[in-house]
Design an enzyme around this catalytic site. Structure first.
Site, PDB file in Angstrom:
ATOM      1  N   LYS A  30      -3.547   2.753  -1.925  1.00 56.54           N
ATOM      2  CA  LYS A  30      -2.966   3.560  -0.853  1.00 56.54           C
ATOM      3  C   LYS A  30      -3.979   3.663   0.282  1.00 56.54           C
ATOM      4  CE  LYS A  30      -0.500   7.309   0.760  1.00 56.54           C
ATOM      5  NZ  LYS A  30       0.689   6.804   1.459  1.00 56.54           N
TER       6      LYS A  30
ATOM      7  N   GLY B 292       7.252  -3.004  -2.191  1.00 62.31           N
ATOM      8  CA  GLY B 292       7.085  -1.582  -1.912  1.00 62.31           C
ATOM      9  C   GLY B 292       8.138  -0.743  -2.613  1.00 62.31           C
ATOM     10  N   THR B 293       9.152  -0.378  -1.844  1.00 57.65           N
ATOM     11  CA  THR B 293      10.206   0.515  -2.319  1.00 57.65           C
ATOM     12  C   THR B 293      10.802   0.083  -3.662  1.00 57.65           C
ATOM     13  OG1 THR B 293      10.697   1.041  -0.028  1.00 57.65           O
ATOM     14  CG2 THR B 293      12.393   1.567  -1.629  1.00 57.65           C
TER      15      THR B 293
ATOM     16  N   GLY C  28      11.341  -4.977   1.864  1.00 59.64           N
ATOM     17  CA  GLY C  28      12.598  -5.078   1.138  1.00 59.64           C
ATOM     18  C   GLY C  28      12.618  -6.068   0.007  1.00 59.64           C
TER      19      GLY C  28
ATOM     20  N   GLY D 181       2.672  10.509   5.813  1.00 59.32           N
ATOM     21  CA  GLY D 181       1.599  10.928   6.713  1.00 59.32           C
ATOM     22  C   GLY D 181       0.201  10.675   6.188  1.00 59.32           C
TER      23      GLY D 181
ATOM     24  N   SER E 181       0.839  -1.203   0.000  1.00 58.16           N
ATOM     25  CA  SER E 181       0.000   0.000   0.000  1.00 58.16           C
ATOM     26  C   SER E 181       0.873   1.252   0.000  1.00 58.16           C
ATOM     27  CB  SER E 181      -0.901  -0.012   1.236  1.00 58.16           C
ATOM     28  OG  SER E 181      -1.597   1.205   1.336  1.00 58.16           O
TER      29      SER E 181
ATOM     30  N   CYS F   1      -1.282   3.211  12.406  1.00 58.63           N
ATOM     31  CA  CYS F   1      -1.718   4.585  12.686  1.00 58.63           C
ATOM     32  C   CYS F   1      -1.944   4.770  14.179  1.00 58.63           C
ATOM     33  CB  CYS F   1      -2.983   4.882  11.914  1.00 58.63           C
ATOM     34  SG  CYS F   1      -4.154   3.523  12.006  1.00 58.63           S
TER      35      CYS F   1
ATOM     36  N   ASN G  17      -4.455  -0.949   8.002  1.00 59.07           N
ATOM     37  CA  ASN G  17      -3.142  -0.385   8.318  1.00 59.07           C
ATOM     38  C   ASN G  17      -3.130  -0.036   9.806  1.00 59.07           C
ATOM     39  OD1 ASN G  17      -0.910   1.195   8.671  1.00 59.07           O
ATOM     40  ND2 ASN G  17      -1.250   2.493   6.887  1.00 59.07           N
TER      41      ASN G  17
ATOM     42  N   LYS H 207      -2.562  -5.457   8.773  1.00 59.30           N
ATOM     43  CA  LYS H 207      -1.175  -5.116   8.446  1.00 59.30           C
ATOM     44  C   LYS H 207      -0.473  -4.637   9.714  1.00 59.30           C
ATOM     45  CE  LYS H 207       1.829  -2.550   5.334  1.00 59.30           C
ATOM     46  NZ  LYS H 207       1.932  -1.772   4.096  1.00 59.30           N
TER      47      LYS H 207
HETATM   48  C1  LIG Z   1       6.396   6.181   0.222  1.00 58.24           C
HETATM   49  C2  LIG Z   1       5.699   5.104   0.968  1.00 58.24           C
HETATM   50  C3  LIG Z   1       4.353   5.227   1.273  1.00 58.24           C
HETATM   51  C4  LIG Z   1       3.704   4.231   1.986  1.00 58.24           C
HETATM   52  N1  LIG Z   1       2.372   4.362   2.265  1.00 58.24           N
HETATM   53  C5  LIG Z   1       1.733   3.381   2.946  1.00 58.24           C
HETATM   54  C6  LIG Z   1       0.353   3.457   3.218  1.00 58.24           C
HETATM   55  O1  LIG Z   1      -0.330   4.414   2.835  1.00 58.24           O
HETATM   56  N2  LIG Z   1      -0.230   2.450   3.904  1.00 58.24           N
HETATM   57  C7  LIG Z   1       0.480   1.359   4.329  1.00 58.24           C
HETATM   58  O2  LIG Z   1      -0.098   0.459   4.937  1.00 58.24           O
HETATM   59  N3  LIG Z   1       1.795   1.236   4.076  1.00 58.24           N
HETATM   60  C8  LIG Z   1       2.432   2.232   3.397  1.00 58.24           C
HETATM   61  N4  LIG Z   1       3.765   2.093   3.116  1.00 58.24           N
HETATM   62  C9  LIG Z   1       4.471   0.895   3.558  1.00 58.24           C
HETATM   63  C10 LIG Z   1       4.594  -0.113   2.420  1.00 58.24           C
HETATM   64  O3  LIG Z   1       3.334  -0.586   2.012  1.00 58.24           O
HETATM   65  C11 LIG Z   1       5.435  -1.308   2.878  1.00 58.24           C
HETATM   66  O4  LIG Z   1       4.807  -1.892   3.995  1.00 58.24           O
HETATM   67  C12 LIG Z   1       6.834  -0.890   3.253  1.00 58.24           C
HETATM   68  O5  LIG Z   1       7.322   0.037   2.332  1.00 58.24           O
HETATM   69  C13 LIG Z   1       7.808  -2.054   3.366  1.00 58.24           C
HETATM   70  O6  LIG Z   1       8.002  -2.657   2.138  1.00 58.24           O
HETATM   71  P1  LIG Z   1       9.293  -2.342   1.206  1.00 58.24           P
HETATM   72  O7  LIG Z   1      10.498  -2.521   2.052  1.00 58.24           O
HETATM   73  O8  LIG Z   1       9.167  -3.289   0.080  1.00 58.24           O
HETATM   74  O9  LIG Z   1       9.156  -0.918   0.784  1.00 58.24           O
HETATM   75  C14 LIG Z   1       4.421   3.092   2.406  1.00 58.24           C
HETATM   76  C15 LIG Z   1       5.768   2.980   2.093  1.00 58.24           C
HETATM   77  C16 LIG Z   1       6.415   3.951   1.374  1.00 58.24           C
HETATM   78  C17 LIG Z   1       7.862   3.784   1.059  1.00 58.24           C
END
Ligand SMILES: Cc1cc2nc3c(=O)[nH]c(=O)nc-3n(C[C@H](O)[C@H](O)[C@H](O)COP(=O)(O)O)c2cc1C
Ligand SMILES: Cc1cc2nc3c(=O)[nH]c(=O)nc-3n(C[C@H](O)[C@H](O)[C@H](O)COP(=O)(O)OP(=O)(O)OC[C@H]3O[C@@H](n4cnc5c(N)ncnc54)[C@H](O)[C@@H]3O)c2cc1C
Ligand SMILES: Cc1cc2nc3c(=O)[nH]c(=O)nc-3n(C[C@H](O)[C@H](O)[C@H](O)COP(=O)(O)OP(=O)(O)OC[C@H]3O[C@@H](n4cnc5c(N)ncnc54)[C@H](O)[C@@H]3O)c2cc1C
Ligand SMILES: Cc1cc2nc3c(=O)[nH]c(=O)nc-3n(C[C@H](O)[C@H](O)[C@H](O)COP(=O)(O)O)c2cc1C
Ligand code: FES
Ligand code: FES
Lengths: 312, 272, 312, 272
Positions: free
Chosen positions: A43, A262-263, A241, A70, A21, A127, A124, A162
């Site tokens: 999102k 994600g990233t 990751g 945020g 997300s 929060c 999520n 989550k």
């Molecule tokens: C820029 C950004 C925005 C994110 N927004 C949300 C979000 O709105 N809701 C949520 O549950 N997780 C959010 N995440 C977390 C990601 O869904 C994910 O759990 C987290 O990035 C770890 O995965 P990764 O290491 O593959 O990035 C966000 C992460 C990033 C980097």
């Protein structure tokens, strides 16, 4: 024939790969064939309309990024009127992600999303719980259980919890989510971190603290997925990751049924498709026919003795 | 995609290109060209790419780096960038040699919007910001417009893209900090003179908050259209992450827009 | 004149830089001038003699390493007979690091170390508390408080509590260590992680799980140091991913009084000396004369607005 | 140091060297030379350095990589390594060109212990393991010993350091998997023949568990001294981290020793 389908509770996914997300949005259909994803995770939205955190929202850290967005949100009305119809064009099930600051508000928001086009609700839980102590729901078993239970009572959609990795013992929270009735766990959101500019002595993020995401966090989150898989009988969606087929497989070996990227979407926008493309060949190479054959099959009692050791 | 949307938006791709040249220019600037697909070559002035800059030595960076299109060479099928070496990513870029691979992702964002009625446009750029404005000169001149390019730099010899702009047919003026000509007190009268004597339909700017404010004043006073290309640290470059937002004033209200998606080019009146 | 001395409770250090326990040993005097360190922190010892964990003990992860050594220990007799005299040749104060599996055993071991040549005792609270639930002392406020209190009663040396980052709210543990009488906090030990070999399906570590250390962990541990500095009036020794003068300064700006360097010692063996060498020039550049001027001086309310933003 | 210890151990340094050459050999092997300080040039056969291999492209690794001293060229002030490309670190090493920098840390560990009475020694190495044994040949020959080097490889053309060993004056035999000559059934009789016909005082081995067991059998049967150079993943290389331990049998008890500190060379009888 290689079978990539996985089952998350009552939901069957064509394959186990989906975005995390907040790391995927409208526009990505111009880059990849969205129809090939296992699911689409939107999102996070909140009940209210929010602008999100002050700038700067981003800085780079070793092996990943540190961000503090945020949860800007246009609210559920916009989501149902615009986002849901947008994704209705695509085959993969749409997972809505919700956040709220009280158990009550969580329930209301989930109920509001009982609309066609939403296949499941991801909660999520990172929060702040404003009714109790302003700290994330998923830092506390009771808050997790209460929120999930209330959401389950408010919707007939499958509910994915989550979790946050900012806990001592993730299995306590996993168990609480299970007791609350969660259909699946997403493990996990971002680790809380910070960074300071040593030239200006200012925090690098407007919000001072933010989430560390990306490859650097993989060993920590992978361990949590493994621990959760031992602790609860729920399907687990690993997230932290993942940037390659090997990372995805590593998570499944640790016990994940599916994975979220994600990233890595920001670095290699085709990461999810690349993983889906590579899975059949990986399975074939290991003489497996179903992706589910990977789930939890780490040979835990036989640690790798480096095969190249001079002394056999 | 299951069904086609009414107006098919252009595709965006991550593709591995070959470096054709990577020429050191004056000071910290480099001129980089890669061969690219038709998708990439469709880039419009003001659009940008996210470059997967290679690591170098002990430098470690993770994210892509945004870089404006400096030039599209359709004849050769080449995409050109002009960049300044400032940190790990651009250091990595600077190490690329002809024949090396570079992974580019784009074209991204909303470019400049040119009105075909305009007769005379002014490009007002500082430092590497001029790299973003340069392709506008070619496009405008090809459409019969007159282009005046004012290049602001710390020292005259650091002005970016002067020869390229002259070759394209733009009238080039270089202002600099060393002799004070880049200071607003000096630059504003010069610009007002151009406006009143030559007539100016449009001013595009990039690379400096002071220049942006100057263009806004001229917009407010003379009604001259203005657009500004903004920058912000980016992660995704395609509107997913909301890292790159900046505050904008719309109808008296401050809202956040994504520089990568709603921008990087914005109307001068809304950029706060 | 630049003043690098810092005060950790009653102990005055020539400068704020020392090794993390277990990342420095006899032999390093052949590489660096040990006399220049702020302190020497010895590898953790246990009351008993232990071989440590099975192999493999090491694997590399993005931005760091994952290791599971398991505290091999030759016990306190060897320590007092060999290690203490060895380090007596050097000027910096020697900090003994201890670990035990019960409050009782912690106290006994601390008492055993009431010998000249030991300037302070660092308590490695990441070891399993076998009397309660087999989980690390520092995951629980009570266990932390009890262990520290008992150790304080057993020794007249200053006692540093080394916390684990594997917690939800590190400030709870910091407060408990403070209540127990700790003279300083070391924040923190390694985050628990794991890695799986996707070719063999085996865990990469003999112990399955291990500690993730190195640069990748810096944002997370830095955040914890900042949180602890807000929560307790104790001096804090920051430890996690420090590999340069900038990292050391970042920790001090967040509230650390001193820093420990771990994994970086393996990559650049002169890291600690390099940081000590660079500190005076850093302070001069910022118009400061004492390294203590850095402590906790992050300008928290003025997040860095990127200076290069086109819109000023 | 406040006071001097009785026997001053040799210093160990991390130093940034210049690459003199980095020559591709056959297959995945490279021969690398750097100019180094007297501290580094004091390295003994069997000792090793921890190399800070540069990153390359998207490869990211963090730790140094251990590499045995292949040769010390005192005349030129050069230190040489012979390495096999297997992963990120050695890939990074392979990209180094003459003039590039390489940070080396050493000399580390305990090397081979040669007894000046010995007349004939055998080096028995597999793959890159031969790189570790090679400097022993030069030292032994300089002291008037006879050296027989048996190089084991998958295919004959992959044998490592054959020319170098011949030039140093060793008698070189190559055995390989392709024709079965590297198999213990074949190799053991050959070795026994050398032992019985020529007399062998010492066998050094590296790079294979099967060769180690073979040498141990000959040690037990004929009382021939044997030493083995072992490998283990390493973090510090200097005894601090206890990552590189292996089990050893001492007085019937299994204990852990650090390969980097108590080794990498161990007496054949204790290596488990
Ligand atoms: C820029 C950004 C925005 C994110 N927004 C949300 C979000 O709105 N809701 C949520 O549950 N997780 C959010 N995440 C977390 C990601 O869904 C994910 O759990 C987290 O990035 C770890 O995965 P990764 O290491 O593959 O990035 C966000 C992460 C990033 C980097
Ligand atoms: C849409 C867009 C288009 C761009 N087009 C161009 C272009 O055509 N040519 C060009 O040279 N640059 C351009 N930039 C800026 C370029 O993206 C950055 O200079 C680059 O990302 C820096 O990466 P780095 O890893 O080298 O530096 P980092 O290691 O990320 O930063 C090093 C230092 O430089 C500072 N810095 C970072 N970004 C900038 C910046 N934009 N300007 C000045 N200092 C900066 C950082 O604050 C830091 O102090 C553009 C930026 C955006 C958002
Ligand atoms: C004391 C010592 C001396 C050494 N001397 C030499 C030498 O002179 N020449 C030389 O070529 N190598 C030598 N090695 C081995 C060398 O250190 C490794 O090959 C190197 O660390 C691999 O790093 P990498 O990043 O390229 O591979 P990694 O990415 O670390 O590993 C890639 C793959 O190779 C495997 N691998 C790792 N190490 C080895 C190994 N030792 N042998 C075979 N496969 C391995 C890994 O398990 C993995 O599957 C020595 C090792 C030690 C401990
Ligand atoms: C190989 C290794 C061994 C360690 N042994 C100990 C130990 O015995 N006792 C202890 O308190 N911490 C030990 N640590 C933790 C370090 O002291 C330090 O807290 C941790 O590595 C984080 O710092 P770093 O990121 O700078 O490495 C060890 C760490 C490593 C990498
Ligand atoms: S960089 Fe991700 S939204 Fe703009
Ligand atoms: S590698 Fe650290 S003790 Fe051997």
């Amino acid at each position: 024939m290689i079978d990539l389908t996985v089952r998350i509770g009552s939901l069957i996914l064509e394959n186990p790969v989906m975005p995390g997300s907040g790391t995927f949005a409208e526009g990505m259909e111009r880059v990849i064939d969205v129809d090939r994803l296992g699911a689409i995770v939107a999102k996070t939205i909140t009940p209210d309309i929010r602008h999100g955190n002050p700038q700067p929202r981003l800085t780079e850290v070793v092996g990943g990024m540190l961000s503090s967005i945020g949860i800007p949100s246009k609210g559920p009305d916009y989501f149902c009127a615009e986002t849901v119809p947008f994704y209705a064009r695509f085959k993969p099930p749409l997972i809505a992600s919700i956040s709220a600051s009280s158990v009550e508000a969580f329930g209301k928001l989930a109920a509001r999303l009982n609309t066609p086009g939403i296949a499941a609700i991801e909660v999520n839980l990172s929060c702040p719980n404003l009714e109790v102590n302003g700290r994330a729901f998923a830092m506390f078993p009771e808050a997790t259980r209460d929120a999930i239970r209330h959401i389950k009572e408010s919707t007939d959609r499958p509910v994915w919890a989550k979790l946050t990795p900012n806990v001592g013992d993730i299995t306590e929270i996993a168990v609480a989510a299970h007791e609350g009735g969660a259909d699946a766990l997403v493990v996990a959101n971002a680790l809380l971190g910070m960074a300071i500019d040593v030239t200006t002595f200012r925090p690098k993020l407007g919000n001072v603290m933010g989430g560390v995401t990306g490859a650097a966090m993989k060993p920590v989150i992978l361990r949590m997925v493994y621990q959760c898989a031992q602790a609860v009988p729920l399907p687990i969606i690993g997230c932290g990751g993942i940037s390659s087929i090997n990372d995805a497989v590593e998570y499944m070996l640790a016990g994940a049924t599916a994975v979220q990227v994600g990233t890595a979407n920001f670095i290699h926008p085709t990461t999810m498709i690349d993983i889906i493309d590579a899975l059949p060949e990986f399975l074939r190479r290991h003489g497996l026919t179903r992706v589910t054959d990977l789930i939890g099959t780490m040979r835990a009692n036989e640690a790798a003795d480096p095969s190249w050791a001079a002394v056999g | 995609m299951s069904t086609l949307s009414p107006i098919q938006p252009r595709p965006i791709r991550a593709e591995v290109c070959r470096v054709v040249f990577n020429t050191p220019l004056h000071g910290p600037y480099r001129h980089l060209a890669v061969t690219a697909s038709a998708t990439a070559l469709a880039a419009m002035p003001g659009q940008f790419f996210q470059l997967l800059c290679p690591g170098q030595g002990q430098d470690r960076h993770t994210l892509r780096r945004p870089m404006s299109v400096y030039r599209v060479d359709h004849a050769r099928g080449q995409l050109e960038f002009l960049f300044k070496i400032v940190g790990a990513g651009t250091r990595g870029l600077s190490g690329l040699a002809a024949g090396d691979e570079l992974d580019i992702f784009g074209p991204l964002g909303q470019g400049f919007r040119l009105n075909m009625q305009w007769r005379h446009i002014v490009l007002l750029g500082r430092g590497a910001g001029m790299a973003t404005l340069a392709p506008l000169a070619e496009t405008a001149i090809a459409r019969g417009m007159k282009v005046t390019a004012i290049l602001s730099a710390a020292r005259p010899e650091l002005a970016v893209a002067a020869d390229h702009l002259r070759a394209a047919g733009a009238e080039v003026r270089i202002v600099n900090d060393a002799d004070g000509s880049a200071a607003p007190e000096w630059l504003e009268p010069v610009l007002r003179q151009i406006v009143t004597e030559q007539g100016v339909n449009f001013i595009a700017t990039c690379g400096s908050g002071r220049l942006l404010r100057l263009v806004r004043r001229l917009h407010q006073e003379f009604g001259i259209d203005g657009q500004v290309a903004l920058e912000q640290p980016m992660a995704c470059g395609i509107g997913s992450c909301f890292c790159c937002v900046r505050p904008f004033v719309v109808d008296g209200q401050t809202i956040f827009k994504r520089v990568c998606q709603e921008g990087p080019v914005f109307a001068i009146q809304e950029a706060a």
